[in-house]
Design a protein around this motif. Sequence first.
Motif, PDB file in Angstrom:
ATOM      1  N   UNK A 237       0.804  -1.218   0.000  1.00 22.82           N
ATOM      2  CA  UNK A 237       0.000   0.000   0.000  1.00 22.82           C
ATOM      3  C   UNK A 237       0.840   1.272   0.000  1.00 22.82           C
ATOM      4  N   UNK A 238       1.902   1.312   0.798  1.00 20.63           N
ATOM      5  CA  UNK A 238       2.719   2.527   0.892  1.00 20.63           C
ATOM      6  C   UNK A 238       3.393   2.840  -0.444  1.00 20.63           C
ATOM      7  N   UNK A 239       4.060   1.873  -1.099  1.00 20.18           N
ATOM      8  CA  UNK A 239       4.612   2.187  -2.426  1.00 20.18           C
ATOM      9  C   UNK A 239       3.537   2.610  -3.431  1.00 20.18           C
ATOM     10  N   UNK A 240       2.343   1.993  -3.339  1.00 24.78           N
ATOM     11  CA  UNK A 240       1.263   2.360  -4.256  1.00 24.78           C
ATOM     12  C   UNK A 240       0.879   3.825  -4.086  1.00 24.78           C
ATOM     13  N   UNK A 241       0.777   4.278  -2.843  1.00 27.32           N
ATOM     14  CA  UNK A 241       0.406   5.663  -2.571  1.00 27.32           C
ATOM     15  C   UNK A 241       1.518   6.611  -3.014  1.00 27.32           C
ATOM     16  N   UNK A 242       2.768   6.203  -2.829  1.00 31.10           N
ATOM     17  CA  UNK A 242       3.891   7.051  -3.235  1.00 31.10           C
ATOM     18  C   UNK A 242       3.968   7.208  -4.752  1.00 31.10           C
ATOM     19  N   UNK A 243       3.402   6.267  -5.486  1.00 34.43           N
ATOM     20  CA  UNK A 243       3.301   6.399  -6.942  1.00 34.43           C
ATOM     21  C   UNK A 243       2.018   7.148  -7.317  1.00 34.43           C
ATOM     22  N   UNK A 244       0.937   6.816  -6.615  1.00 33.79           N
ATOM     23  CA  UNK A 244      -0.374   7.405  -6.914  1.00 33.79           C
ATOM     24  C   UNK A 244      -0.386   8.920  -6.741  1.00 33.79           C
ATOM     25  N   UNK A 245       0.213   9.431  -5.677  1.00 35.65           N
ATOM     26  CA  UNK A 245       0.156  10.873  -5.405  1.00 35.65           C
ATOM     27  C   UNK A 245       0.814  11.693  -6.519  1.00 35.65           C
ATOM     28  N   UNK A 246       2.065  11.413  -6.901  1.00 29.97           N
ATOM     29  CA  UNK A 246       2.639  12.170  -8.027  1.00 29.97           C
ATOM     30  C   UNK A 246       1.877  11.968  -9.329  1.00 29.97           C
ATOM     31  N   UNK A 247       1.322  10.769  -9.534  1.00 29.39           N
ATOM     32  CA  UNK A 247       0.579  10.506 -10.764  1.00 29.39           C
ATOM     33  C   UNK A 247      -0.674  11.364 -10.859  1.00 29.39           C
ATOM     34  N   UNK A 248      -1.241  11.753  -9.710  1.00 28.89           N
ATOM     35  CA  UNK A 248      -2.412  12.612  -9.708  1.00 28.89           C
ATOM     36  C   UNK A 248      -2.049  14.097  -9.712  1.00 28.89           C
ATOM     37  N   UNK A 249      -0.961  14.425  -9.063  1.00 29.76           N
ATOM     38  CA  UNK A 249      -0.605  15.836  -8.890  1.00 29.76           C
ATOM     39  C   UNK A 249       0.175  16.385 -10.084  1.00 29.76           C
ATOM     40  N   UNK A 250       1.176  15.644 -10.547  1.00 27.87           N
ATOM     41  CA  UNK A 250       2.092  16.183 -11.554  1.00 27.87           C
ATOM     42  C   UNK A 250       1.455  16.477 -12.912  1.00 27.87           C
ATOM     43  N   UNK A 251       0.461  15.684 -13.386  1.00 28.81           N
ATOM     44  CA  UNK A 251      -0.129  16.049 -14.676  1.00 28.81           C
ATOM     45  C   UNK A 251      -0.717  17.457 -14.693  1.00 28.81           C
ATOM     46  N   UNK A 252      -1.416  17.819 -13.616  1.00 29.60           N
ATOM     47  CA  UNK A 252      -1.973  19.170 -13.550  1.00 29.60           C
ATOM     48  C   UNK A 252      -0.900  20.233 -13.471  1.00 29.60           C
ATOM     49  N   UNK A 253       0.143  19.969 -12.681  1.00 29.86           N
ATOM     50  CA  UNK A 253       1.240  20.925 -12.537  1.00 29.86           C
ATOM     51  C   UNK A 253       1.947  21.123 -13.876  1.00 29.86           C
ATOM     52  N   UNK A 254       2.283  20.035 -14.539  1.00 29.23           N
ATOM     53  CA  UNK A 254       3.027  20.127 -15.799  1.00 29.23           C
ATOM     54  C   UNK A 254       2.190  20.755 -16.909  1.00 29.23           C
ATOM     55  N   UNK A 255       0.904  20.410 -16.947  1.00 31.83           N
ATOM     56  CA  UNK A 255       0.050  20.955 -17.993  1.00 31.83           C
ATOM     57  C   UNK A 255      -0.116  22.464 -17.848  1.00 31.83           C
ATOM     58  N   UNK A 256      -0.351  22.919 -16.616  1.00 34.47           N
ATOM     59  CA  UNK A 256      -0.523  24.353 -16.396  1.00 34.47           C
ATOM     60  C   UNK A 256       0.798  25.085 -16.615  1.00 34.47           C
ATOM     61  N   UNK A 257       1.902  24.476 -16.200  1.00 36.46           N
ATOM     62  CA  UNK A 257       3.210  25.088 -16.456  1.00 36.46           C
ATOM     63  C   UNK A 257       3.443  25.253 -17.947  1.00 36.46           C
ATOM     64  N   UNK A 258       3.025  24.265 -18.734  1.00 37.97           N
ATOM     65  CA  UNK A 258       3.183  24.348 -20.181  1.00 37.97           C
ATOM     66  C   UNK A 258       2.317  25.463 -20.763  1.00 37.97           C
TER      67      UNK A 258
END
Length: 225
Positions: free
Chosen positions: A147-168
Amino acid sequence: MASLIDPLIAFVSAHAGLAYFTLFLAALLEAVPVVGSVIPGSTIILALSALVPGGELQLEWVLAAAIAGALLGDGSAFWIGHRAQREILSAWPMTNYPRLIAQSEAFFHRWGVLAVFFARFVPPIRAFVPVTAGALGMAPLRFYAVNIPAILVWAPAHVLPGVLAVSALHEYAGISHHTGLGKYYWILTVAGLALILALASWTIRRRYGGRLIEPTPERIRNDFR
């Protein structure tokens, strides 16, 4: 849904503390059985992440809030199932969602312990898998090891697309964060969620090649303990 989330985004963008708490709560509620199947937690997290490039929110605190909420939500649901065992699956309000309960158990029958990892990326059964893992007798250490590794992957997978898209958009489209992004929130949300689901699907197919793991009581007991 847009009519509910748009005012929320506008409000929390001016109150950073509430924004982080909203992120934490959205991630936590996604893991609550029944509640998590109707709360648009992923949408809220992705939308709020779009505030990072403009400086309203800090990336590290956004990730920390999402991770903390998911850990607490999944952990609480797991321990409820672990203590109540299978009785929790036939108790109210779980009895109102027999199809999702059956899908959660089938997910375990197919993927074993890795169901805890993959379910993090598959709504709406994400809200039912932790409690089902506890109810089926998964050992706590084994649950947290996945569960812990899953969450550590899940959080960036949800957060970074929005950050990168808006930055672009800021960098290449010349769109002001304060005047031009409102109409793009839902485009970013749909694109980000599609990317997450595609990545999860690709990972599952690559790892197992679509092969069904036959569920047997002995296999499940050995895999869980």
